[in-house]
Design an enzyme around this catalytic site. Structure first.
Site, PDB file in Angstrom:
ATOM      1  N   ASN A 155      23.962  50.003  55.361  1.00  0.00           N
ATOM      2  CA  ASN A 155      23.263  51.127  55.964  1.00  0.00           C
ATOM      3  C   ASN A 155      24.237  51.899  56.865  1.00  0.00           C
ATOM      4  O   ASN A 155      24.303  53.123  56.837  1.00  0.00           O
ATOM      5  CB  ASN A 155      22.064  50.589  56.740  1.00  0.00           C
ATOM      6  CG  ASN A 155      21.206  51.707  57.224  1.00  0.00           C
ATOM      7  OD1 ASN A 155      21.076  52.736  56.550  1.00  0.00           O
ATOM      8  ND2 ASN A 155      20.650  51.554  58.403  1.00  0.00           N
ATOM      9  N   ARG A 199      28.083  39.221  70.182  1.00  0.00           N
ATOM     10  CA  ARG A 199      28.635  40.457  69.645  1.00  0.00           C
ATOM     11  C   ARG A 199      28.514  41.503  70.747  1.00  0.00           C
ATOM     12  O   ARG A 199      27.419  41.733  71.265  1.00  0.00           O
ATOM     13  CB  ARG A 199      27.846  40.916  68.430  1.00  0.00           C
ATOM     14  CG  ARG A 199      28.295  42.276  67.959  1.00  0.00           C
ATOM     15  CD  ARG A 199      27.417  42.817  66.859  1.00  0.00           C
ATOM     16  NE  ARG A 199      27.944  44.080  66.408  1.00  0.00           N
ATOM     17  CZ  ARG A 199      27.278  45.234  66.474  1.00  0.00           C
ATOM     18  NH1 ARG A 199      26.052  45.283  66.958  1.00  0.00           N
ATOM     19  NH2 ARG A 199      27.830  46.343  66.054  1.00  0.00           N
ATOM     20  N   ARG A 258      23.592  58.478  58.732  1.00  0.00           N
ATOM     21  CA  ARG A 258      24.673  59.203  59.415  1.00  0.00           C
ATOM     22  C   ARG A 258      25.448  60.067  58.425  1.00  0.00           C
ATOM     23  O   ARG A 258      25.726  59.645  57.302  1.00  0.00           O
ATOM     24  CB  ARG A 258      25.648  58.228  60.079  1.00  0.00           C
ATOM     25  CG  ARG A 258      25.045  57.392  61.185  1.00  0.00           C
ATOM     26  CD  ARG A 258      26.151  56.653  61.939  1.00  0.00           C
ATOM     27  NE  ARG A 258      25.614  55.631  62.818  1.00  0.00           N
ATOM     28  CZ  ARG A 258      25.783  54.317  62.643  1.00  0.00           C
ATOM     29  NH1 ARG A 258      26.497  53.866  61.622  1.00  0.00           N
ATOM     30  NH2 ARG A 258      25.263  53.463  63.477  1.00  0.00           N
ATOM     31  N   ASN A 288      23.331  38.430  68.862  1.00  0.00           N
ATOM     32  CA  ASN A 288      23.611  39.840  68.604  1.00  0.00           C
ATOM     33  C   ASN A 288      22.433  40.625  69.180  1.00  0.00           C
ATOM     34  O   ASN A 288      21.361  40.670  68.570  1.00  0.00           O
ATOM     35  CB  ASN A 288      23.762  40.074  67.095  1.00  0.00           C
ATOM     36  CG  ASN A 288      24.094  41.517  66.762  1.00  0.00           C
ATOM     37  OD1 ASN A 288      24.072  42.387  67.638  1.00  0.00           O
ATOM     38  ND2 ASN A 288      24.391  41.791  65.505  1.00  0.00           N
ATOM     39  N   GLU A 342      29.212  38.097  59.898  1.00  0.00           N
ATOM     40  CA  GLU A 342      29.646  38.419  61.263  1.00  0.00           C
ATOM     41  C   GLU A 342      29.314  37.288  62.242  1.00  0.00           C
ATOM     42  O   GLU A 342      30.077  37.017  63.159  1.00  0.00           O
ATOM     43  CB  GLU A 342      29.014  39.740  61.720  1.00  0.00           C
ATOM     44  CG  GLU A 342      29.645  40.916  60.981  1.00  0.00           C
ATOM     45  CD  GLU A 342      28.926  42.224  61.200  1.00  0.00           C
ATOM     46  OE1 GLU A 342      29.256  42.911  62.168  1.00  0.00           O
ATOM     47  OE2 GLU A 342      28.044  42.569  60.397  1.00  0.00           O
ATOM     48  N   GLU A 376      27.927  44.251  48.419  1.00  0.00           N
ATOM     49  CA  GLU A 376      27.738  42.899  47.881  1.00  0.00           C
ATOM     50  C   GLU A 376      26.750  42.858  46.731  1.00  0.00           C
ATOM     51  O   GLU A 376      26.767  41.928  45.927  1.00  0.00           O
ATOM     52  CB  GLU A 376      27.229  41.963  48.993  1.00  0.00           C
ATOM     53  CG  GLU A 376      28.270  41.681  50.049  1.00  0.00           C
ATOM     54  CD  GLU A 376      27.713  40.917  51.249  1.00  0.00           C
ATOM     55  OE1 GLU A 376      26.758  40.144  51.086  1.00  0.00           O
ATOM     56  OE2 GLU A 376      28.248  41.120  52.355  1.00  0.00           O
ATOM     57  N   HIS A 390      32.321  47.931  63.228  1.00  0.00           N
ATOM     58  CA  HIS A 390      32.232  46.881  62.199  1.00  0.00           C
ATOM     59  C   HIS A 390      33.483  45.999  62.243  1.00  0.00           C
ATOM     60  O   HIS A 390      33.862  45.395  61.239  1.00  0.00           O
ATOM     61  CB  HIS A 390      32.136  47.457  60.765  1.00  0.00           C
ATOM     62  CG  HIS A 390      30.877  48.186  60.464  1.00  0.00           C
ATOM     63  ND1 HIS A 390      30.853  49.292  59.630  1.00  0.00           N
ATOM     64  CD2 HIS A 390      29.610  47.972  60.864  1.00  0.00           C
ATOM     65  CE1 HIS A 390      29.603  49.731  59.542  1.00  0.00           C
ATOM     66  NE2 HIS A 390      28.833  48.951  60.279  1.00  0.00           N
ATOM     67  N   PHE A 401      19.569  52.562  50.066  1.00  0.00           N
ATOM     68  CA  PHE A 401      20.267  52.935  48.833  1.00  0.00           C
ATOM     69  C   PHE A 401      19.482  52.550  47.577  1.00  0.00           C
ATOM     70  O   PHE A 401      19.618  53.196  46.539  1.00  0.00           O
ATOM     71  CB  PHE A 401      21.677  52.332  48.805  1.00  0.00           C
ATOM     72  CG  PHE A 401      22.640  53.120  49.649  1.00  0.00           C
ATOM     73  CD1 PHE A 401      22.725  52.911  51.019  1.00  0.00           C
ATOM     74  CD2 PHE A 401      23.449  54.101  49.083  1.00  0.00           C
ATOM     75  CE1 PHE A 401      23.589  53.655  51.808  1.00  0.00           C
ATOM     76  CE2 PHE A 401      24.326  54.850  49.858  1.00  0.00           C
ATOM     77  CZ  PHE A 401      24.395  54.630  51.231  1.00  0.00           C
TER      78      PHE A 401
HETATM   79  P1  AMP Z   1      23.320  46.263  55.365  1.00  0.00           P
HETATM   80  O1  AMP Z   1      23.337  47.377  56.367  1.00  0.00           O
HETATM   81  O2  AMP Z   1      24.657  45.644  55.134  1.00  0.00           O
HETATM   82  O3  AMP Z   1      22.239  45.248  55.622  1.00  0.00           O
HETATM   83  O4  AMP Z   1      22.940  46.951  53.963  1.00  0.00           O
HETATM   84  C1  AMP Z   1      21.688  47.537  53.746  1.00  0.00           C
HETATM   85  C2  AMP Z   1      21.769  48.465  52.549  1.00  0.00           C
HETATM   86  O5  AMP Z   1      22.134  47.695  51.385  1.00  0.00           O
HETATM   87  C3  AMP Z   1      20.429  49.115  52.234  1.00  0.00           C
HETATM   88  O6  AMP Z   1      20.598  50.511  52.069  1.00  0.00           O
HETATM   89  C4  AMP Z   1      20.036  48.488  50.926  1.00  0.00           C
HETATM   90  O7  AMP Z   1      19.345  49.364  50.118  1.00  0.00           O
HETATM   91  C5  AMP Z   1      21.375  48.187  50.304  1.00  0.00           C
HETATM   92  N1  AMP Z   1      21.207  47.240  49.200  1.00  0.00           N
HETATM   93  C6  AMP Z   1      20.792  45.972  49.239  1.00  0.00           C
HETATM   94  N2  AMP Z   1      20.705  45.472  47.983  1.00  0.00           N
HETATM   95  C7  AMP Z   1      21.042  46.466  47.133  1.00  0.00           C
HETATM   96  C8  AMP Z   1      21.147  46.600  45.717  1.00  0.00           C
HETATM   97  N3  AMP Z   1      20.857  45.599  44.900  1.00  0.00           N
HETATM   98  N4  AMP Z   1      21.543  47.780  45.218  1.00  0.00           N
HETATM   99  C9  AMP Z   1      21.827  48.804  46.032  1.00  0.00           C
HETATM  100  N5  AMP Z   1      21.760  48.746  47.361  1.00  0.00           N
HETATM  101  C10 AMP Z   1      21.376  47.603  47.911  1.00  0.00           C
END
Ligand code: AMP
Length: 398
Positions: A211, A91, A241, A7, A385, A335, A180, A285
């Protein structure tokens, strides 16, 4: 049979070597700061110590040759030579309107990736560099392109056409594509299997909340709608975004702040979302949740707005499909964050959605989180992925 998955981003590259007999990851890693000072390879072989190499990587060709050396190294390697690798899956962000399925790379495929540079200006050039570097490092080995836009190509015209003059579609292929796609394809397929649903007719909504965030609706695994558009900017509120805004906002900000269109789009892509809504607290988050817990009003509003928009999309997609059998949550927030899942589902009581709080108290593990008497099955399905790309690659080269 071992499949190598790449990727490639503009200055980074992630890889996994997967044994397709058991779908186990044999090694994975990351090259960072390609083309920038301070390049670094982090290689993690399964069951062995991590290996870190700091060495200049002026381009993807050099990065990939270092990955190949790491994979074959006497100490931290996992293969003796590249003959053990059957194929390489890549990817690729954008296949334009040409590809609705994965494909073995040839000159035509590379031409399409190149023609789509302006649709995916950050990713497509890097994806092509990755493919060409693999062709150089492993001549004759099949490379497979797995498109992020392929899943969305099944959308019907009523879902993908923008209500703008048709000539722009004809001249520039401006339409909704969705992104995605590999994640939505994987998670909707796994939800059908895990939920014991009808593989031909199941109506599934996938909420990929990370994100970057997007929602998809699919029937029997075929996409009928998805929330991202010509670019990943459309749809949900994300880390940085904005998601959906009235396009007139662009003109308004441009006039007031003396910016051009590109500068405003940069704001909407990189400085908006929960980061922008909270006056810059964070795009992560977890930080926004912590700020909200401490009573920060902007953080509370950002989280409420994020959840509200997810729920609105789920409602819209239920209407689009005239029903929904299952809703699956995935990606970082989907998740890991039970509160977000619960809050989204609280909007969906009218569909007969009922969450089982004990079942929902889970992270990163395939789980049915709805109550037995819920009219819609709600699930947590971790996305993968890389495995999806490896499966696609295997399917095409077998
Ligand atoms: P990703 O882009 O799928 O890697 O997701 C990243 C986002 O998931 C980030 O904003 C993290 O803050 C959020 N994230 C990961 N673990 C948690 C959690 N336990 N509670 C809330 N947000 C989470």
């Amino acid at each position: 049979m071992k499949i190598l998955v790449f990727n490639c981003g503009s200055s980074s590259l992630k890889y996994q070597l997967i044994d397709m007999e058991n779908e186990n990851v044999i090694a994975k890693g990351l090259c960072e700061r390609i083309g920038i000072d301070g390049s670094k390879l982090t290689h993690q072989p399964e069951g062995k110590d991590k290996f870190v190499l700091e060495q200049p990587m002026p381009n993807h060709t050099v990065a990939i040759s270092l990955v190949m050396e790491a994979l074959q190294d006497a100490d931290h390697g996992v293969i003796t030579n590249t003959d053990e690798i059957s194929a390489i899956g890549h990817r690729v962000l954008h296949g334009g309107m040409v590809y609705s399925d994965s494909v073995v790379v040839n000159d035509d495929v590379k031409r399409v990736i190149r023609e789509c540079f302006d649709l995916g200006p950050l990713h497509n050039p890097a994806n092509l560099m990755g493919i060409e570097a693999c062709e150089e490092a492993m001549p004759g080995k099949p490379n497979v392109a797995v498109w992020d836009t392929a899943f969305g190509m099944a959308m019907p015209e009523k879902a993908y056409m923008y209500a703008i003059p048709h000539e722009y579609f004809e001249k520039y292929s401006i339409r909704r594509y969705g992104f995605h796609g590999t994640s939505h394809m994987f998670v909707s397929g796994e939800a059908i299997k895990f939920g014991g649903l009808d593989p031909e007719n199941a109506k599934v909504i996938v909420c990929h909340l990370g994100n970057g965030a997007s929602v998809s609706a699919s029937i029997g695994g075929k996409c009928v709608d998805t929330s991202m558009g010509l670019t990943p900017l459309e749809g949900l509120i994300m880390g940085t975004r904005s998601g959906d805004v009235d396009p007139a906002v662009v003109q308004f900000i441009a006039n007031k702040e003396n910016m051009d269109v590109n500068e405003v789009l940069n704001v909407l892509n990189k400085k908006s979302g929960v980061l922008g809504m909270t006056n810059g607290i964070s795009s992560d988050f977890r930080d926004i949740e912590n700020a909200a817990k401490e009573g920060n009003h902007l953080a509370e509003v950002a989280l409420d707005a994020f959840v509200y928009r997810v729920a609105k999309y789920v409602g819209a997609y239920t209407a689009a499909m005239n029903g929904v059998d299952a809703i699956a949550f995935t990606a970082g927030v989907g998740e890991n964050d039970k509160a977000t899942r619960k809050k989204v589902c609280e909007y969906l009581g009218y569909l007969g959605v009922k969450i089982d709080d004990a079942a929902n108290d889970v992270r990163g593990k395939r789980t049915v989180i709805s109550a037995p008497d819920s009219k819609v099955k709600v699930m947590l399905i971790p996305t993968n992925e890389e495995l999806a790309i490896a499966r696609e690659t295997l399917r095409l080269v077998k």
